[in-house]
Design a protein around this motif. Structure first.
Motif, PDB file in Angstrom:
ATOM      1  N   LYS A  19       0.829  -1.204   0.000  1.00  0.00           N
ATOM      2  CA  LYS A  19       0.000   0.000   0.000  1.00  0.00           C
ATOM      3  C   LYS A  19       0.869   1.261   0.000  1.00  0.00           C
ATOM      4  CE  LYS A  19      -3.617   2.257   2.821  1.00  0.00           C
ATOM      5  NZ  LYS A  19      -4.502   2.099   4.006  1.00  0.00           N
ATOM      6  N   TYR A  20       2.103   1.136   0.473  1.00  0.00           N
ATOM      7  CA  TYR A  20       2.973   2.295   0.634  1.00  0.00           C
ATOM      8  C   TYR A  20       4.231   2.240  -0.231  1.00  0.00           C
ATOM      9  CZ  TYR A  20      -0.007   2.542   4.756  1.00  0.00           C
ATOM     10  OH  TYR A  20      -1.103   2.577   5.592  1.00  0.00           O
ATOM     11  N   VAL A  21       4.735   1.034  -0.483  1.00  0.00           N
ATOM     12  CA  VAL A  21       5.974   0.880  -1.257  1.00  0.00           C
ATOM     13  C   VAL A  21       5.728  -0.166  -2.338  1.00  0.00           C
ATOM     14  CG1 VAL A  21       8.429   0.300  -1.184  1.00  0.00           C
ATOM     15  CG2 VAL A  21       7.352   1.404   0.805  1.00  0.00           C
ATOM     16  N   SER A  22       5.999   0.201  -3.584  1.00  0.00           N
ATOM     17  CA  SER A  22       5.774  -0.735  -4.696  1.00  0.00           C
ATOM     18  C   SER A  22       7.006  -1.610  -4.911  1.00  0.00           C
ATOM     19  CB  SER A  22       5.460   0.041  -5.979  1.00  0.00           C
ATOM     20  OG  SER A  22       6.550   0.877  -6.328  1.00  0.00           O
ATOM     21  N   GLY A  23       6.786  -2.748  -5.553  1.00  0.00           N
ATOM     22  CA  GLY A  23       7.885  -3.624  -5.934  1.00  0.00           C
ATOM     23  C   GLY A  23       8.383  -4.557  -4.865  1.00  0.00           C
ATOM     24  N   VAL A  24       7.677  -4.653  -3.724  1.00  0.00           N
ATOM     25  CA  VAL A  24       8.117  -5.540  -2.643  1.00  0.00           C
ATOM     26  C   VAL A  24       7.612  -6.953  -2.902  1.00  0.00           C
ATOM     27  CG1 VAL A  24       8.067  -5.970  -0.149  1.00  0.00           C
ATOM     28  CG2 VAL A  24       7.986  -3.612  -1.023  1.00  0.00           C
ATOM     29  N   PRO A  25       8.484  -7.961  -2.933  1.00  0.00           N
ATOM     30  CA  PRO A  25       8.015  -9.333  -3.069  1.00  0.00           C
ATOM     31  C   PRO A  25       6.983  -9.663  -1.986  1.00  0.00           C
ATOM     32  CG  PRO A  25      10.404  -9.241  -3.269  1.00  0.00           C
ATOM     33  CD  PRO A  25       9.958  -7.877  -2.839  1.00  0.00           C
ATOM     34  N   ASN A  26       5.860 -10.239  -2.380  1.00  0.00           N
ATOM     35  CA  ASN A  26       4.760 -10.518  -1.441  1.00  0.00           C
ATOM     36  C   ASN A  26       4.225  -9.243  -0.797  1.00  0.00           C
ATOM     37  OD1 ASN A  26       4.474 -13.248  -1.786  1.00  0.00           O
ATOM     38  ND2 ASN A  26       5.706 -13.829  -0.008  1.00  0.00           N
ATOM     39  N   GLY A  27       4.395  -8.128  -1.483  1.00  0.00           N
ATOM     40  CA  GLY A  27       3.998  -6.847  -0.906  1.00  0.00           C
ATOM     41  C   GLY A  27       2.515  -6.713  -0.643  1.00  0.00           C
ATOM     42  N   ASP A  28       1.710  -7.502  -1.324  1.00  0.00           N
ATOM     43  CA  ASP A  28       0.274  -7.461  -1.073  1.00  0.00           C
ATOM     44  C   ASP A  28      -0.124  -8.280   0.140  1.00  0.00           C
ATOM     45  OD1 ASP A  28       0.994  -9.850  -2.335  1.00  0.00           O
ATOM     46  OD2 ASP A  28      -0.954 -10.066  -3.319  1.00  0.00           O
ATOM     47  N   ARG A  29       0.836  -9.036   0.699  1.00  0.00           N
ATOM     48  CA  ARG A  29       0.530  -9.930   1.815  1.00  0.00           C
ATOM     49  C   ARG A  29       1.307  -9.611   3.082  1.00  0.00           C
ATOM     50  NH1 ARG A  29       1.948 -15.549   0.229  1.00  0.00           N
ATOM     51  NH2 ARG A  29       0.878 -15.992   2.194  1.00  0.00           N
ATOM     52  N   ILE A  30       2.510  -9.066   2.949  1.00  0.00           N
ATOM     53  CA  ILE A  30       3.328  -8.751   4.120  1.00  0.00           C
ATOM     54  C   ILE A  30       2.787  -7.488   4.785  1.00  0.00           C
ATOM     55  CG2 ILE A  30       5.614  -8.071   4.934  1.00  0.00           C
ATOM     56  CD1 ILE A  30       6.777  -9.620   2.539  1.00  0.00           C
ATOM     57  N   THR A  31       2.507  -7.565   6.065  1.00  0.00           N
ATOM     58  CA  THR A  31       1.956  -6.415   6.783  1.00  0.00           C
ATOM     59  C   THR A  31       3.051  -5.626   7.499  1.00  0.00           C
ATOM     60  OG1 THR A  31       1.592  -7.618   8.853  1.00  0.00           O
ATOM     61  CG2 THR A  31      -0.175  -7.715   7.181  1.00  0.00           C
ATOM     62  N   LEU A  32       2.711  -4.410   7.904  1.00  0.00           N
ATOM     63  CA  LEU A  32       3.647  -3.603   8.681  1.00  0.00           C
ATOM     64  C   LEU A  32       3.975  -4.294  10.001  1.00  0.00           C
ATOM     65  CD1 LEU A  32       2.169  -0.009   8.146  1.00  0.00           C
ATOM     66  CD2 LEU A  32       3.691  -1.344   6.662  1.00  0.00           C
ATOM     67  N   ARG A  33       3.000  -4.976  10.571  1.00  0.00           N
ATOM     68  CA  ARG A  33       3.230  -5.728  11.814  1.00  0.00           C
ATOM     69  C   ARG A  33       4.281  -6.819  11.594  1.00  0.00           C
ATOM     70  NH1 ARG A  33      -0.328  -6.325  16.027  1.00  0.00           N
ATOM     71  NH2 ARG A  33      -2.089  -5.672  14.720  1.00  0.00           N
ATOM     72  N   GLU A  34       4.201  -7.512  10.489  1.00  0.00           N
ATOM     73  CA  GLU A  34       5.161  -8.588  10.210  1.00  0.00           C
ATOM     74  C   GLU A  34       6.550  -8.043   9.917  1.00  0.00           C
ATOM     75  OE1 GLU A  34       1.728 -11.618   8.524  1.00  0.00           O
ATOM     76  OE2 GLU A  34       2.797 -10.291   7.149  1.00  0.00           O
ATOM     77  N   LEU A  35       6.620  -6.877   9.309  1.00  0.00           N
ATOM     78  CA  LEU A  35       7.924  -6.240   9.108  1.00  0.00           C
ATOM     79  C   LEU A  35       8.555  -5.879  10.449  1.00  0.00           C
ATOM     80  CD1 LEU A  35       7.030  -3.887   6.129  1.00  0.00           C
ATOM     81  CD2 LEU A  35       8.537  -5.880   6.012  1.00  0.00           C
ATOM     82  N   ALA A  36       7.792  -5.228  11.314  1.00  0.00           N
ATOM     83  CA  ALA A  36       8.326  -4.807  12.610  1.00  0.00           C
ATOM     84  C   ALA A  36       8.657  -5.997  13.506  1.00  0.00           C
ATOM     85  CB  ALA A  36       7.337  -3.891  13.315  1.00  0.00           C
ATOM     86  N   GLY A  37       7.936  -7.108  13.342  1.00  0.00           N
ATOM     87  CA  GLY A  37       8.149  -8.292  14.164  1.00  0.00           C
ATOM     88  C   GLY A  37       9.115  -9.293  13.574  1.00  0.00           C
ATOM     89  N   MET A  38       9.777  -8.933  12.471  1.00  0.00           N
ATOM     90  CA  MET A  38      10.776  -9.796  11.820  1.00  0.00           C
ATOM     91  C   MET A  38      10.169 -11.124  11.369  1.00  0.00           C
ATOM     92  SD  MET A  38      13.415  -7.917  11.771  1.00  0.00           S
ATOM     93  CE  MET A  38      14.085  -6.461  12.567  1.00  0.00           C
ATOM     94  N   ARG A  39       8.980 -11.029  10.761  1.00  0.00           N
ATOM     95  CA  ARG A  39       8.310 -12.236  10.286  1.00  0.00           C
ATOM     96  C   ARG A  39       7.828 -12.061   8.833  1.00  0.00           C
ATOM     97  NH1 ARG A  39       7.474 -15.576  14.562  1.00  0.00           N
ATOM     98  NH2 ARG A  39       5.933 -16.794  13.449  1.00  0.00           N
ATOM     99  N   SER A  40       8.580 -11.280   8.057  1.00  0.00           N
ATOM    100  CA  SER A  40       8.167 -10.996   6.680  1.00  0.00           C
ATOM    101  C   SER A  40       8.610 -12.059   5.689  1.00  0.00           C
ATOM    102  CB  SER A  40       8.732  -9.643   6.239  1.00  0.00           C
ATOM    103  OG  SER A  40      10.137  -9.726   6.031  1.00  0.00           O
ATOM    104  N   GLY A  41       9.761 -12.674   5.945  1.00  0.00           N
ATOM    105  CA  GLY A  41      10.333 -13.613   4.983  1.00  0.00           C
ATOM    106  C   GLY A  41      11.209 -12.958   3.940  1.00  0.00           C
TER     107      GLY A  41
END
Length: 442
Positions: free
Chosen positions: A158-180
């Motif tokens: 929603k905020y940054v384009s071109g991120v692998p799995n960007g439609d599924r990875i949440t901000l919570r998962e990024l902050a919690g080191m669970r993005s993959g």
């Protein structure tokens, strides 16, 4: 390259090898000290030499789950333990602060800030804090959550384009080191670029490019893996939603409101005076070099910041108790998931190790540890000027373990080692394995 990418970008959670160093096992001993230096009573000494004589038998242990009364006798025991870690891990200089309401405070600096001149380490010096930057970036993001400008479960796409799995990875998962997402600082090409020119000013997009050329390591929220890539993305989110450069948003909304006058998000290699020199062996030859003026832009939102001992003492409580956030948002921040390290959980840009809440940091030449023990309102800050490992262990972790064995024997900061090689993690170990922790740091 000496398997350098398995060591380079250590901006992660610190994993300690329990028992590797012969730190005195003062289990159950109560030690304390009086404040010294610019934050202590007039006329007290600010610097202790590792060679200076030490004394005395330990006082009686605290009973039950108590925090040690910081007294002159404890002072001596902490001095001894810190000197021993310095000697065995070959640490040039370190500053330490321990305090708790009603228990007193311990403020000391040891060793040298500059090996070339012999300048002594002192508590008023600026230091690079590596992955502790993550606590500031995540706090900024959570403030935007409290303002209703974004949601923790928003997808990063929603905020940054071109991120692998960007439609599924949440901000919570990024902050919690669970993005993959692959950790850019573990990429061999990044390693070569940095090691060949540590003065290079990396852009956030350059860092993401090193990550995004790799497939994801796992699907969102499947497991824990420390990745600096996550924080670069969150930094971009703060900039976009906050409407200003990250360093300006953090200054306006994070550091200034809580009175952190010596905490800086640099945009280049500039380092305020007075500062300690930093020493690293993350070099082409593996020999120790002075890395003081290397450009920290490669860490950006994951590890570029600078601070000092007094500011980090303040920040320890602010970040652990949620001074800048609503109670609900802070509760979400502190809700930890498994990290693969016994006794340790990772929340949103913050860890809990045996009850101690905070983060550590490591980048070439510097390490830090800033933690808070809520049940005793106790604060521990360690800042040192080397990131050279001792038998595969971060020296900041060794100091944390030695000190907490003395002051909080029921809550020992004892991050066990991973079996994985030491890779791009700071404050700890590498995140090369999906379940191994990386050090928080830069």
């Amino acid at each position: 390259m000496r398997n350098s990418q398995a060591r380079w970008r250590r901006l992660c959670i610190g994993v300690a090898l329990t028992g590797t160093l012969s730190v005195p096992a003062f289990a159950g001993a109560a030690y304390g000290t009086v404040a010294t230096g610019p934050f202590g009573p007039p006329g007290t000494a600010a610097t202790a030499s590792p060679e200076s004589p030490t004394s005395t038998a330990p006082p009686p242990s605290p009973s039950g789950d108590e925090f040690a009364q910081l007294s002159p006798a404890v002072d001596a025991q902490l001095d001894d333990a810190i000197r021993q870690v310095m000697q065995e891990a070959n640490v040039p200089g370190v500053m330490v602060a321990v305090s708790a309401p009603g228990k007193g405070q311990y403020l000391r600096s040891f060793g040298v800030a500059d090996k070339a001149t012999g300048q002594q380490m002192s508590p008023n010096l600026y230091m690079r804090i590596g992955s502790e930057t993550k606590t500031f970036t995540v706090t900024a993001m959570l403030e935007l959550v409290d303002q209703g400008k974004l949601g923790l479960d928003d997808p990063i796409g929603k905020y940054v384009s071109g991120v692998p799995n960007g439609d599924r990875i949440t901000l919570r998962e990024l902050a919690g080191m669970r993005s993959g997402l692959f950790n850019y600082s573990a990429d061999p090409d990044f390693d070569k670029a940095f090691i060949s020119n540590p003065d290079h000013p990396f852009t956030p997009q350059e860092l993401l490019d090193y990550s995004f050329k790799h497939p994801v390591n796992f699907q969102p929220n499947a497991q824990f893996e420390y990745s600096n890539t996550n924080l670069i993305l969150l930094g971009l989110v703060v900039e976009k939603v906050g409407g200003m450069p990250l360093q300006d948003f953090i200054a306006k909304n994070v550091t200034r409101p809580v009175g952190l006058r010596h905490t800086i998000f640099p945009t280049d290699a500039a380092f305020p005076d007075p500062h300690a020199h930093g020493y690293t062996n993350q070099t082409p030859t593996g020999q120790i070099e002075d890395s003081t003026d290397w450009n920290p832009s490669w860490g950006w939102a994951a590890g570029a910041m600078i601070s000092d001992l007094q500011d980090m003492r303040t920040w320890a409580k602010v970040v652990a108790t949620g001074t800048l956030l609503t109670a609900d948002t802070q509760a979400q921040r502190l809700k930890t998931g498994p990290s693969g390290i016994p006794g340790t959980g990772y929340g949103l840009g913050i860890f809990n190790v045996q009850g101690w809440i905070g983060h550590n940091g490591s980048l070439p030449g510097y390490e830090s540890l800033t933690i808070y023990l809520p049940e005793h309102q106790a604060t521990l800050v360690v800042l040192l000027n080397t990131d050279v490992l001792h038998d595969g262990v971060e020296p900041s972790t060794l100091f944390g373990q030695a000190i907490t064995q003395i002051v909080s024997p029921q809550h020992v900061f004892n991050l066990p080692t991973s079996t994985e090689p030491h890779a791009s993690a700071s404050a700890s170990t590498s995140a090369s394995s999906s379940t191994s922790a990386s050090s928080p740091g830069s």
